[in-house]
Motif scaffolding. Structure first.
Motif, short mmCIF file in Angstrom:
data_model
loop_
_atom_site.label_atom_id
_atom_site.label_comp_id
_atom_site.label_asym_id
_atom_site.label_seq_id
_atom_site.Cartn_x
_atom_site.Cartn_y
_atom_site.Cartn_z
N LEU A 249 -39.02 4.37 -16.70
CA LEU A 249 -39.75 4.79 -15.23
C LEU A 249 -41.46 4.99 -15.74
O LEU A 249 -42.04 4.58 -14.99
CB LEU A 249 -39.29 5.88 -14.61
CG LEU A 249 -39.94 6.53 -13.59
CD1 LEU A 249 -39.78 5.45 -12.31
CD2 LEU A 249 -39.46 7.93 -13.07
N THR A 253 -44.53 2.53 -14.27
CA THR A 253 -45.52 3.04 -13.11
C THR A 253 -46.89 3.28 -13.72
O THR A 253 -47.50 4.03 -13.33
CB THR A 253 -44.80 4.20 -12.42
OG1 THR A 253 -44.50 5.16 -13.56
CG2 THR A 253 -43.61 3.95 -11.54
N GLN A 267 -51.40 16.14 -22.44
CA GLN A 267 -51.28 17.12 -21.59
C GLN A 267 -50.13 18.15 -21.66
O GLN A 267 -50.47 19.51 -21.67
CB GLN A 267 -51.29 16.49 -20.12
CG GLN A 267 -52.43 15.98 -19.73
CD GLN A 267 -52.52 15.73 -18.24
OE1 GLN A 267 -52.22 16.65 -17.29
NE2 GLN A 267 -52.55 14.56 -17.82
N LEU B 109 -48.08 3.02 -6.11
CA LEU B 109 -47.57 3.31 -7.50
C LEU B 109 -47.07 4.81 -7.64
O LEU B 109 -45.96 4.89 -8.31
CB LEU B 109 -48.63 3.10 -8.32
CG LEU B 109 -48.44 2.97 -9.64
CD1 LEU B 109 -47.80 1.79 -10.17
CD2 LEU B 109 -49.86 2.94 -10.49
N HIS B 112 -43.59 5.37 -6.47
CA HIS B 112 -42.38 4.83 -7.33
C HIS B 112 -42.10 5.85 -8.43
O HIS B 112 -40.89 6.11 -8.80
CB HIS B 112 -42.98 3.45 -7.83
CG HIS B 112 -42.58 2.66 -6.99
ND1 HIS B 112 -41.63 2.24 -6.51
CD2 HIS B 112 -43.83 1.47 -6.57
CE1 HIS B 112 -41.90 1.01 -5.68
NE2 HIS B 112 -43.11 0.57 -5.46
N ARG B 113 -43.32 6.46 -9.25
CA ARG B 113 -43.21 7.38 -9.87
C ARG B 113 -42.48 8.60 -9.77
O ARG B 113 -41.47 9.26 -10.18
CB ARG B 113 -44.48 7.84 -10.63
CG ARG B 113 -44.34 8.50 -12.06
CD ARG B 113 -45.50 8.83 -12.93
NE ARG B 113 -45.98 7.63 -13.84
CZ ARG B 113 -46.89 7.70 -14.42
NH1 ARG B 113 -47.49 8.83 -14.76
NH2 ARG B 113 -47.38 6.79 -15.34
N GLY B 116 -38.81 8.10 -8.30
CA GLY B 116 -38.07 7.74 -9.55
C GLY B 116 -37.69 9.06 -10.13
O GLY B 116 -36.68 9.12 -10.67
N LYS B 117 -38.68 9.86 -10.43
CA LYS B 117 -38.53 11.08 -11.19
C LYS B 117 -37.14 12.08 -10.52
O LYS B 117 -36.39 12.40 -11.03
CB LYS B 117 -39.53 11.94 -11.26
CG LYS B 117 -39.60 13.01 -12.48
CD LYS B 117 -39.57 12.53 -13.64
CE LYS B 117 -39.44 13.71 -14.79
NZ LYS B 117 -39.10 13.04 -16.08
N TYR B 121 -32.15 12.09 -11.42
CA TYR B 121 -31.25 13.27 -11.50
C TYR B 121 -30.38 13.41 -10.26
O TYR B 121 -30.71 13.50 -9.34
CB TYR B 121 -31.86 14.40 -11.63
CG TYR B 121 -33.04 14.51 -12.76
CD1 TYR B 121 -32.61 14.66 -14.06
CD2 TYR B 121 -34.40 14.31 -12.43
CE1 TYR B 121 -33.49 14.60 -15.09
CE2 TYR B 121 -35.19 14.20 -13.69
CZ TYR B 121 -34.78 14.35 -14.87
OH TYR B 121 -35.62 14.22 -15.87
N GLU B 172 -43.74 19.29 -16.29
CA GLU B 172 -43.76 19.28 -17.55
C GLU B 172 -45.49 19.52 -17.96
O GLU B 172 -45.59 19.05 -19.11
CB GLU B 172 -43.15 18.40 -18.35
CG GLU B 172 -41.20 18.83 -18.19
CD GLU B 172 -40.89 17.73 -19.03
OE1 GLU B 172 -40.39 18.31 -20.02
OE2 GLU B 172 -40.63 16.75 -18.70
N VAL B 174 -48.02 18.08 -17.01
CA VAL B 174 -48.59 16.76 -17.09
C VAL B 174 -49.04 16.34 -15.82
O VAL B 174 -48.15 16.22 -14.55
CB VAL B 174 -47.93 15.59 -17.62
CG1 VAL B 174 -48.49 13.99 -17.73
CG2 VAL B 174 -47.39 15.81 -18.98
N SER B 175 -50.40 16.28 -15.47
CA SER B 175 -50.99 16.27 -14.07
C SER B 175 -50.89 14.61 -13.90
O SER B 175 -51.40 13.94 -14.68
CB SER B 175 -52.52 16.60 -14.02
OG SER B 175 -53.18 16.07 -12.91
N TYR B 180 -53.08 9.50 -14.49
CA TYR B 180 -53.42 8.10 -13.86
C TYR B 180 -55.04 7.89 -14.20
O TYR B 180 -55.42 6.76 -14.53
CB TYR B 180 -53.27 8.02 -12.43
CG TYR B 180 -51.71 7.45 -12.20
CD1 TYR B 180 -51.38 6.22 -12.86
CD2 TYR B 180 -50.90 8.17 -11.26
CE1 TYR B 180 -50.17 5.80 -12.62
CE2 TYR B 180 -49.61 7.77 -11.19
CZ TYR B 180 -49.08 6.48 -11.90
OH TYR B 180 -48.07 6.08 -11.62
N GLN B 203 -48.18 -5.04 -11.28
CA GLN B 203 -47.10 -4.16 -11.60
C GLN B 203 -46.43 -3.82 -10.45
O GLN B 203 -45.44 -3.68 -10.55
CB GLN B 203 -47.79 -2.96 -12.19
CG GLN B 203 -47.38 -2.03 -12.95
CD GLN B 203 -46.78 -2.51 -14.51
OE1 GLN B 203 -47.32 -3.52 -14.67
NE2 GLN B 203 -45.79 -1.85 -14.92
N ILE B 207 -42.23 -4.06 -10.16
CA ILE B 207 -41.52 -2.95 -9.74
C ILE B 207 -40.72 -3.31 -8.26
O ILE B 207 -39.50 -2.94 -8.40
CB ILE B 207 -42.27 -1.56 -9.51
CG1 ILE B 207 -42.95 -1.24 -10.81
CG2 ILE B 207 -41.34 -0.61 -9.18
CD1 ILE B 207 -43.88 -0.09 -10.50
#
Lengths: 279, 211
Positions: A249, A253, A267, B109, B112-113, B116-117, B121, B172, B174-175, B180, B203, B207
């Motif tokens: 994923l 992306t 980060q 985009l 999707h991320r 998807g995250k 789960y 976690e 990560v911004s 990006y 891209q 996807i």
């Protein structure tokens, strides 16, 4: 015993020499930065202005400008970029051609409960690393909790297969490694390193891992290095089988996956070290 | 006689009571959901409700499921702000038309991320811990609990037109916007802005074809 031989003969002297050099350079840098930032004064003012804010909130408040502004500071130096990119391609292929299909088959053969337990057990074995690093960071409570977790999970949890300490006694892990400890001491990451097989790291964190390896029981498995390699392989496959799709994923992306992974690593580690400082 | 009056009035009283409850409840609900945490919480719960709806898991429902999730995400995300932050110094040099195009592609985009995250789960639990508000900005801290592992997700929000909208989130630590920004920087450095747009388009096509 590749770990032991590498560790005793080469890594240890290199480790301490580089550690000394990096720390000497970084600490003077950090002092200069802290001096110009003048954090102390504003902290006092804020706590005086808002006495209702608890300790936890206060720390978050202190990080407010950094977190909220998306300023992000400076990107990590990457002098080895061409080499790193080559290894990134290698690991990417290794993942898609080998690790992923093997993990998928493994995941189908082994029930998820067992894979979860195995992950707990591998994790439990690294308790010495966490205990020592909590101590190195002056966190007696963290070291205590990790010790109790290790004892409870190794006994009640049967060799760590069940996380009894968390489930029964509400003791959450205090995850600390030597890279974080060094970060807390003021050592910067120096530069980015992307290792074949092992993946993203920095000079500081690689040295940290080498240091932590002395407390990794796998490094002391009897016999030749095949046993350690097999243990490493099972651990890796088990872990991938539990996080299938995450890497896909993220890479799908991203426009330049190499740069995206490098930043995510930076980060993530910065956040962990900031979290270390707050705990 | 007394009994008759009672029966006549009973439905009327009940109806009155119901209306009062609905009005009061509705007001209380609206009033209590003006703060940022409540607004994200409601958004995330709505996404989870769609994702966990078994009827929508059928293969022929895939498109509807996606559209519904996207509709919810659109209702509480501020993609223009996020896109500007991701493009950073390159934003100013863009014409209004270029900016609109970039925001549109970037939003696709990010969705999707993010989706998807969350979608990866199943049976996960989301806990909202706290919010910090300062003027028109806020941060909402949440935890996604999966397999006994805590994944911290922080929503950064701004107030626009009386509503709190998400303009960045950290998973976690990560911004998303910063990740990006560095990703795009790396592409722009080598292939200019035109190269970035080309890559974004190809891209996204890749996807979306795989879905």
């Amino acid at each position: 015993m590749i770990y032991r031989r590498l560790g005793r003969d080469i890594l240890l002297p290199v480790f301490f020499l580089t550690l000394f050099l990096v720390m000497a350079g970084e600490i003077s840098l950090c002092r200069a930065e802290a001096g110009s930032a003048g954090v102390g004064g504003s902290e006092e003012m804020r706590s005086a202005a808002n006495p209702a804010i608890g300790q936890d909130d206060f720390l978050a408040e202190d990080n407010w400008s950094a977190e909220e502004e998306i300023s992000g500071g400076v990107a990590m130096a990457d002098p080895l970029e061409p080499l790193n990119r080559a290894f990134f391609q290698f690991n990417d292929k290794l993942y898609f051609w080998f690790l992923r299909p093997v993990s998928k088959i493994y995941g189908r053969l082994v029930a998820k409960e067992i894979r979860d337990s195995l992950r707990n057990a591998f994790d439990n074995l690294l308790a010495p690393v966490r205990v020592v690093n909590n101590l190195l960071q002056g966190k007696l409570q963290g070291a205590g909790v990790e010790t109790v977790r290790f004892v409870v999970n190794s006994t009640v949890g049967i060799y760590g297969l069940a996380d009894a300490a968390r489930n029964e006694f509400d003791l959450s892990p205090h995850d600390e490694d030597l890279g974080q400890t060094l970060g807390l001491y003021g050592v910067g990451p120096a530069f980015y390193i992307y290792w074949p097989v092992l993946g993203p790291s920095s000079l500081r964190d690689s040295l940290g891992q080498a240091g932590d390896a002395f407390l990794d029981p796998f490094a002391y498995l009897p016999g030749d290095q095949r046993a350690a390699a097999a243990a490493f392989g099972v651990k890796k496959i088990n872990q991938i089988s539990l996080t299938l799709g995450d890497y896909e994923l993220f890479v799908d992306t991203a426009l330049d996956p190499y740069a995206a992974v490098r930043d995510a690593y930076q980060q993530y580690r910065e956040g962990r070290i900031k979290g270390s400082a707050a705990r | 006689m007394a009994k008759k009056i009672e029966t006549t009035f009973k439905p009327l009283w009940t109806a009155f009571f119901c209306v009062a409850v609905v009005l009061a409840g509705g007001r209380a609900l609206a009033a209590s959901c003006e703060n940022p945490q409540c607004q994200v919480e409601r958004g995330v719960q709505r996404i989870l409700a769609v994702l966990q709806d078994d009827a929508l898991r059928q293969p022929d429902q895939k498109q509807i499921r996606r559209e519904r999730v996207i509709a919810v995400v659109d209702s509480f995300f501020e993609f223009r702000e996020m896109a500007q932050s991701a493009l950073a110094k390159h934003w100013n040099a863009r014409s209004p038309a270029e900016r609109d195009r970039f925001v549109e592609l970037f939003a696709r985009l990010v969705k999707h991320r993010y989706i998807g995250k969350i979608d990866a789960y199943d049976g996960q639990q989301v806990f909202f811990k706290k919010e910090l508000v300062r003027d028109d900005k806020a941060m909402v801290y949440s935890i996604l609990l999966h397999n006994n592992i805590e994944i911290p997700i922080t929503y950064k929000m701004l107030r626009a037109g009386g509503k709190w909208l998400v303009y960045d989130l950290t998973i976690e630590n990560v911004s998303l916007a910063l990740n990006y920004r560095r990703d795009f920087d790396s592409v722009i450095n080598r292939e200019k802005y035109e190269g970035l747009i080309e890559k974004l388009e190809s891209q996204l096509q890749k996807i979306e074809e795989n879905q």
